[in-house]
Scaffold this motif. Structure first.
Motif, PDB file in Angstrom:
ATOM      1  N   THR A 390       0.845  -1.187   0.000  1.00 32.47           N
ATOM      2  CA  THR A 390       0.000   0.000   0.000  1.00 32.47           C
ATOM      3  C   THR A 390       0.883   1.240   0.000  1.00 32.47           C
ATOM      4  OG1 THR A 390      -1.635   1.299   1.226  1.00 32.47           O
ATOM      5  CG2 THR A 390      -0.216  -0.150   2.524  1.00 32.47           C
ATOM      6  N   PRO A 391       0.519   2.290  -0.738  1.00 30.65           N
ATOM      7  CA  PRO A 391       1.293   3.534  -0.695  1.00 30.65           C
ATOM      8  C   PRO A 391       1.203   4.241   0.654  1.00 30.65           C
ATOM      9  CG  PRO A 391      -0.133   3.438  -2.647  1.00 30.65           C
ATOM     10  CD  PRO A 391      -0.568   2.345  -1.728  1.00 30.65           C
ATOM     11  N   HIS A 392       0.226   3.821   1.483  1.00 31.14           N
ATOM     12  CA  HIS A 392      -0.009   4.514   2.758  1.00 31.14           C
ATOM     13  C   HIS A 392      -0.119   3.504   3.904  1.00 31.14           C
ATOM     14  CE1 HIS A 392      -0.892   7.851   0.074  1.00 31.14           C
ATOM     15  NE2 HIS A 392      -1.831   7.118  -0.508  1.00 31.14           N
ATOM     16  N   PRO A 393       0.986   2.817   4.227  1.00 34.59           N
ATOM     17  CA  PRO A 393       0.914   1.797   5.282  1.00 34.59           C
ATOM     18  C   PRO A 393       0.551   2.401   6.626  1.00 34.59           C
ATOM     19  CG  PRO A 393       3.199   2.279   4.677  1.00 34.59           C
ATOM     20  CD  PRO A 393       2.340   2.989   3.693  1.00 34.59           C
ATOM     21  N   GLY A 394      -0.243   1.654   7.371  1.00 42.67           N
ATOM     22  CA  GLY A 394      -0.717   2.134   8.671  1.00 42.67           C
ATOM     23  C   GLY A 394      -2.143   2.587   8.537  1.00 42.67           C
ATOM     24  N   LEU A 395      -2.343   3.685   7.838  1.00 41.56           N
ATOM     25  CA  LEU A 395      -3.700   4.164   7.577  1.00 41.56           C
ATOM     26  C   LEU A 395      -4.450   3.181   6.687  1.00 41.56           C
ATOM     27  CD1 LEU A 395      -5.823   6.424   7.817  1.00 41.56           C
ATOM     28  CD2 LEU A 395      -4.776   7.477   5.780  1.00 41.56           C
ATOM     29  N   HIS A 396      -3.727   2.587   5.766  1.00 45.23           N
ATOM     30  CA  HIS A 396      -4.310   1.603   4.854  1.00 45.23           C
ATOM     31  C   HIS A 396      -3.641   0.241   5.064  1.00 45.23           C
ATOM     32  CE1 HIS A 396      -6.519   4.574   2.340  1.00 45.23           C
ATOM     33  NE2 HIS A 396      -5.537   5.377   2.734  1.00 45.23           N
ATOM     34  N   SER A 397      -4.441  -0.829   4.950  1.00 46.52           N
ATOM     35  CA  SER A 397      -3.924  -2.195   5.122  1.00 46.52           C
ATOM     36  C   SER A 397      -3.479  -2.825   3.820  1.00 46.52           C
ATOM     37  CB  SER A 397      -4.992  -3.086   5.776  1.00 46.52           C
ATOM     38  OG  SER A 397      -5.284  -2.637   7.074  1.00 46.52           O
ATOM     39  N   GLY A 398      -3.833  -2.253   2.692  1.00 45.52           N
ATOM     40  CA  GLY A 398      -3.380  -2.760   1.401  1.00 45.52           C
ATOM     41  C   GLY A 398      -3.846  -4.184   1.139  1.00 45.52           C
ATOM     42  N   LEU A 399      -2.905  -5.032   0.755  1.00 49.91           N
ATOM     43  CA  LEU A 399      -3.224  -6.405   0.364  1.00 49.91           C
ATOM     44  C   LEU A 399      -2.978  -7.405   1.486  1.00 49.91           C
ATOM     45  CD1 LEU A 399      -1.755  -6.296  -3.258  1.00 49.91           C
ATOM     46  CD2 LEU A 399      -4.152  -6.207  -2.577  1.00 49.91           C
ATOM     47  N   MET A 400      -2.920  -6.912   2.716  1.00 45.77           N
ATOM     48  CA  MET A 400      -2.654  -7.779   3.866  1.00 45.77           C
ATOM     49  C   MET A 400      -3.583  -9.001   3.894  1.00 45.77           C
ATOM     50  SD  MET A 400      -3.327  -7.044   7.915  1.00 45.77           S
ATOM     51  CE  MET A 400      -2.337  -5.572   8.052  1.00 45.77           C
ATOM     52  N   ILE A 401      -4.886  -8.762   3.813  1.00 44.10           N
ATOM     53  CA  ILE A 401      -5.842  -9.845   4.024  1.00 44.10           C
ATOM     54  C   ILE A 401      -5.966 -10.735   2.801  1.00 44.10           C
ATOM     55  CG2 ILE A 401      -8.201 -10.383   4.751  1.00 44.10           C
ATOM     56  CD1 ILE A 401      -6.396  -9.162   6.891  1.00 44.10           C
ATOM     57  N   ALA A 402      -5.517 -10.263   1.658  1.00 42.78           N
ATOM     58  CA  ALA A 402      -5.516 -11.139   0.485  1.00 42.78           C
ATOM     59  C   ALA A 402      -4.659 -12.371   0.744  1.00 42.78           C
ATOM     60  CB  ALA A 402      -5.002 -10.386  -0.740  1.00 42.78           C
ATOM     61  N   GLN A 403      -3.535 -12.176   1.425  1.00 44.94           N
ATOM     62  CA  GLN A 403      -2.682 -13.327   1.756  1.00 44.94           C
ATOM     63  C   GLN A 403      -3.358 -14.231   2.784  1.00 44.94           C
ATOM     64  OE1 GLN A 403      -0.500 -13.662   4.879  1.00 44.94           O
ATOM     65  NE2 GLN A 403      -0.013 -15.744   4.157  1.00 44.94           N
ATOM     66  N   TYR A 404      -4.080 -13.651   3.731  1.00 47.08           N
ATOM     67  CA  TYR A 404      -4.832 -14.465   4.692  1.00 47.08           C
ATOM     68  C   TYR A 404      -5.818 -15.379   3.949  1.00 47.08           C
ATOM     69  CZ  TYR A 404      -3.652 -11.338   8.698  1.00 47.08           C
ATOM     70  OH  TYR A 404      -3.034 -10.608   9.680  1.00 47.08           O
ATOM     71  N   VAL A 405      -6.508 -14.786   2.987  1.00 46.00           N
ATOM     72  CA  VAL A 405      -7.506 -15.547   2.225  1.00 46.00           C
ATOM     73  C   VAL A 405      -6.830 -16.690   1.479  1.00 46.00           C
ATOM     74  CG1 VAL A 405      -9.223 -15.449   0.377  1.00 46.00           C
ATOM     75  CG2 VAL A 405      -9.038 -13.563   2.019  1.00 46.00           C
ATOM     76  N   ILE A 503     -10.673 -10.035  -6.815  1.00 46.93           N
ATOM     77  CA  ILE A 503     -10.281 -11.441  -6.874  1.00 46.93           C
ATOM     78  C   ILE A 503     -11.201 -12.215  -7.812  1.00 46.93           C
ATOM     79  CG2 ILE A 503     -10.033 -13.571  -5.525  1.00 46.93           C
ATOM     80  CD1 ILE A 503      -9.279 -11.702  -3.121  1.00 46.93           C
ATOM     81  N   GLU A 504     -12.498 -11.979  -7.718  1.00 51.01           N
ATOM     82  CA  GLU A 504     -13.449 -12.681  -8.574  1.00 51.01           C
ATOM     83  C   GLU A 504     -13.234 -12.332 -10.040  1.00 51.01           C
ATOM     84  OE1 GLU A 504     -16.208 -15.110 -10.129  1.00 51.01           O
ATOM     85  OE2 GLU A 504     -15.347 -15.163  -8.098  1.00 51.01           O
ATOM     86  N   ALA A 505     -12.943 -11.066 -10.320  1.00 51.10           N
ATOM     87  CA  ALA A 505     -12.681 -10.664 -11.709  1.00 51.10           C
ATOM     88  C   ALA A 505     -11.476 -11.399 -12.267  1.00 51.10           C
ATOM     89  CB  ALA A 505     -12.459  -9.155 -11.782  1.00 51.10           C
ATOM     90  N   LEU A 506     -10.456 -11.594 -11.426  1.00 59.61           N
ATOM     91  CA  LEU A 506      -9.255 -12.288 -11.886  1.00 59.61           C
ATOM     92  C   LEU A 506      -9.470 -13.795 -11.973  1.00 59.61           C
ATOM     93  CD1 LEU A 506      -6.503 -10.189 -10.079  1.00 59.61           C
ATOM     94  CD2 LEU A 506      -7.284 -10.052 -12.456  1.00 59.61           C
ATOM     95  N   VAL A 507     -10.341 -14.351 -11.131  1.00 64.06           N
ATOM     96  CA  VAL A 507     -10.713 -15.763 -11.275  1.00 64.06           C
ATOM     97  C   VAL A 507     -11.345 -15.985 -12.652  1.00 64.06           C
ATOM     98  CG1 VAL A 507     -12.316 -17.555 -10.491  1.00 64.06           C
ATOM     99  CG2 VAL A 507     -10.972 -16.280  -8.817  1.00 64.06           C
ATOM    100  N   GLN A 508     -12.252 -15.102 -13.015  1.00 61.49           N
ATOM    101  CA  GLN A 508     -12.908 -15.229 -14.318  1.00 61.49           C
ATOM    102  C   GLN A 508     -11.910 -15.060 -15.455  1.00 61.49           C
ATOM    103  OE1 GLN A 508     -16.370 -12.671 -14.491  1.00 61.49           O
ATOM    104  NE2 GLN A 508     -17.174 -13.444 -12.554  1.00 61.49           N
ATOM    105  N   LEU A 509     -10.929 -14.197 -15.254  1.00 58.93           N
ATOM    106  CA  LEU A 509      -9.886 -14.016 -16.264  1.00 58.93           C
ATOM    107  C   LEU A 509      -9.084 -15.299 -16.439  1.00 58.93           C
ATOM    108  CD1 LEU A 509      -8.394 -12.080 -18.183  1.00 58.93           C
ATOM    109  CD2 LEU A 509      -6.972 -11.382 -16.230  1.00 58.93           C
ATOM    110  N   ILE A 510      -8.751 -15.954 -15.336  1.00 57.19           N
ATOM    111  CA  ILE A 510      -8.042 -17.232 -15.409  1.00 57.19           C
ATOM    112  C   ILE A 510      -8.900 -18.271 -16.120  1.00 57.19           C
ATOM    113  CG2 ILE A 510      -7.221 -19.188 -14.009  1.00 57.19           C
ATOM    114  CD1 ILE A 510      -6.292 -17.063 -11.929  1.00 57.19           C
ATOM    115  N   GLN A 511     -10.160 -18.359 -15.743  1.00 55.49           N
ATOM    116  CA  GLN A 511     -11.059 -19.355 -16.344  1.00 55.49           C
ATOM    117  C   GLN A 511     -11.238 -19.138 -17.841  1.00 55.49           C
ATOM    118  OE1 GLN A 511     -14.506 -18.735 -13.867  1.00 55.49           O
ATOM    119  NE2 GLN A 511     -13.897 -20.293 -12.381  1.00 55.49           N
TER     120      GLN A 511
END
Length: 519
Positions: A390-405, A503-511
């Motif tokens: 994220t360009p603004h760490p702290g205030l913004h979490s960025g892609l943190m939870i994408a890795q959790y998922v 994420i769903e848009a990219l799943v469809q792109l893969i499919q």
């Protein structure tokens, strides 16, 4: 060996002709997903009629003991059936075996089952009347989709319960979807102008004694698995470039010294995706000696998955030429032989292997996601980016939870990768004392593929974001194509937003196969 084209979507036939020969993967995709019309050739009709003549001769001779014709089924094969009860026996078989439970099969799997059943019967070793095969084709062409409960097959003696529900619609019973409406089988056929089939001797047994459900899922799965492998190579190349990974481990000489085919193919493709990389040139003199395994050993791991997919494709291709009914009719000799081609073990083992291979692919991808959203201790000072991209760490979490998922998905995939085919619960009073459980393997595999696509979509999301951080330096030609394709569907993350839609848009792109097609 089977080699599926990465451009398979453009090679799907506009119609499928069943001639008694093997169908192709593309044929099944055409009917299952593209609703291509199905035609039964005159050659196939001749084979069907020749086999039926053998059955008609046997049906009038009560003195001969022929399984499923003059006897009951399974443990009840000891019971003799007189000629005047043989037709009733076939209807009783289908109705009694239609005991499936659970959510219905998807339309694409059901349609694949139907065309595979028609193709198997058309090879002239099952002894049915031509009307059965012709009616199956009519139902496919009209868009009638039998409602088939997904659970109930142990993958031996045929996919009995699911195929019985399919057969119910064929005879004007059961339920089906037609033109978006749930109807009785009788109503669906009537509205489509199709006459229900009237069963004769042996025909109920021929309809339900086969591996067509697990085969249907397997064929569609192998196509999706190949797309997933090629998509994983693209995602890996993106991550490697974003992490300023070394290209040296991709040197052809390294892989030739091992000689593993999949490894060599993956290394070759990765090199091609990374060609003409300005990013690679920018860190030629860096202090880092080695990268983590998910970068350095990518050809070895993804290549092993490639080899597994290739093996499974070979098994499934053989089944596309198979007759898995019992007993089998051999018109040239006039013989009727009882055997066990309905047993699903060859497919069950391959289905489980494919799930295990895809679990490795997804797990490998998730570890790169973890590295991409770094920084981590192994990165060279000055090459790292902000944590969670994220360009603004702290205030913004960025892609943190994408890795959790991704981690959550991989955990579930690992559970589902446990092989079903190592288990057996005897059925039919011990007559069927070892079963394959191949349909369980198949259902798990469908879920594994879906979640693997989701993990790969998360890697595409994160890797594209990291590559944006590396601008104006550009990655290799193939990687740049991939980043641009991702950006058509998902914008760069400049501030926190809901990521599920991305994420769903990219799943469809893969499919769609577009990521897999990048060279």
């Amino acid at each position: 060996m089977v080699t599926l084209s990465v451009d398979y979507l453009s090679e799907i036939p506009t119609q499928v002709i069943i001639s008694g020969q093997a169908l192709s993967f593309a044929d099944i995709v055409a009917v299952a997903r593209q609703h291509a019309p199905v035609t039964i050739s005159n050659k196939a009709l001749e084979k069907i009629r020749a086999a039926r003549m053998v059955i008609d001769r046997l049906a009038v001779d009560d003195s001969k003991k022929v399984y499923g014709i003059t006897t009951g089924f399974g443990h009840l094969s000891k019971m003799r059936i007189s000629s005047d009860q043989q037709v009733e026996l076939q209807y009783n078989l289908i109705r009694s075996h239609a005991a499936g439970v659970g959510e219905p099969l998807t339309e694409e799997v059901t349609r694949a089952m139907m065309v595979l059943l028609a193709a198997s019967l058309a090879r002239g070793h099952s002894g049915v009347h031509a009307e059965i095969v012709l009616t199956l084709a009519e139902m496919l062409n009209a868009g009638i989709c039998p409602l088939i409960p997904s659970r109930g097959s142990v993958g031996a003696s045929g996919d009995l319960a699911p195929l019985s529900h399919l057969a119910l619609t064929l005879i004007g019973e059961g339920e089906a979807i037609y033109q978006g409406n749930k109807l009785s089988g009788e109503q669906a056929l009537q509205q489509a102008g199709i006459k229900p089939v009237s069963l004769h001797t042996k025909e109920g047994l021929a309809l339900i004694n086969g591996t067509h459900l697990m085969e249907a899922i397997a064929v569609l799965a192998i196509v999706d698995a190949q797309v997933a492998v090629r998509s994983a190579e693209v995602a890996c190349a993106m991550s490697l470039e974003g992490l300023l990974g070394s290209h040296v481990p991709l040197d052809a000489r390294i892989h030739e010294r091992r000689g593993q085919v999949g490894q060599i193919v993956s290394a070759t493709r990765l090199r091609h995706l990374l060609r003409e990389s300005a990013l690679n040139a920018s860190h030629q003199n860096c202090a880092r000696v080695q990268d983590p395994y998910t970068l350095r050993c990518a050809p070895q791991v993804i290549g092993a998955v490639r080899d597994a997919v290739e093996y499974c494709a070979t098994i499934f291709e053989r089944e596309l030429h198979a007759v898995t009914d019992n007993p089998l009719i051999f018109p040239d000799e006039g013989d009727v032989l009882s055997g066990g081609n309905f047993h699903g073990q060859p497919l069950a083992l391959a289905l489980d292997m494919l799930a295990i291979a895809l679990a490795q692919l997804a797990s490998f991808s998730e570890r790169r996601v973890y590295n991409v959203i770094g920084p981590h201790d192994w990165e060279e000072k000055g090459s790292e980016t902000t944590l969670f991209l994220t360009p603004h760490p702290g205030l913004h979490s960025g892609l943190m939870i994408a890795q959790y998922v991704a981690a959550s998905l991989v955990n579930e995939i690992k559970v589902m990768a446990h092989p079903a085919s190592i288990d057996s619960i005897p059925t039919s009073a011990g007559m069927e004392d070892f079963v394959s459980m191949g349909v369980t393997s198949a259902h798990k595999l469908r879920r594994v593929i879906e979640q693997t696509q989701q993990v790969l979509a998360i890697e595409l999301l994160c890797a594209a974001q990291l590559l944006d951080f590396r601008l104006p330096l550009l990655p290799g030609t193939g990687v740049q194509q991939a980043r641009q394709l991702v950006r058509i569907h998902v914008e760069t993350l400049t501030k926190d937003r809901v990521l599920s839609h991305d994420i769903e848009a990219l799943v469809q792109l893969i499919q769609s196969g577009q990521i897999a097609a990048i060279e």
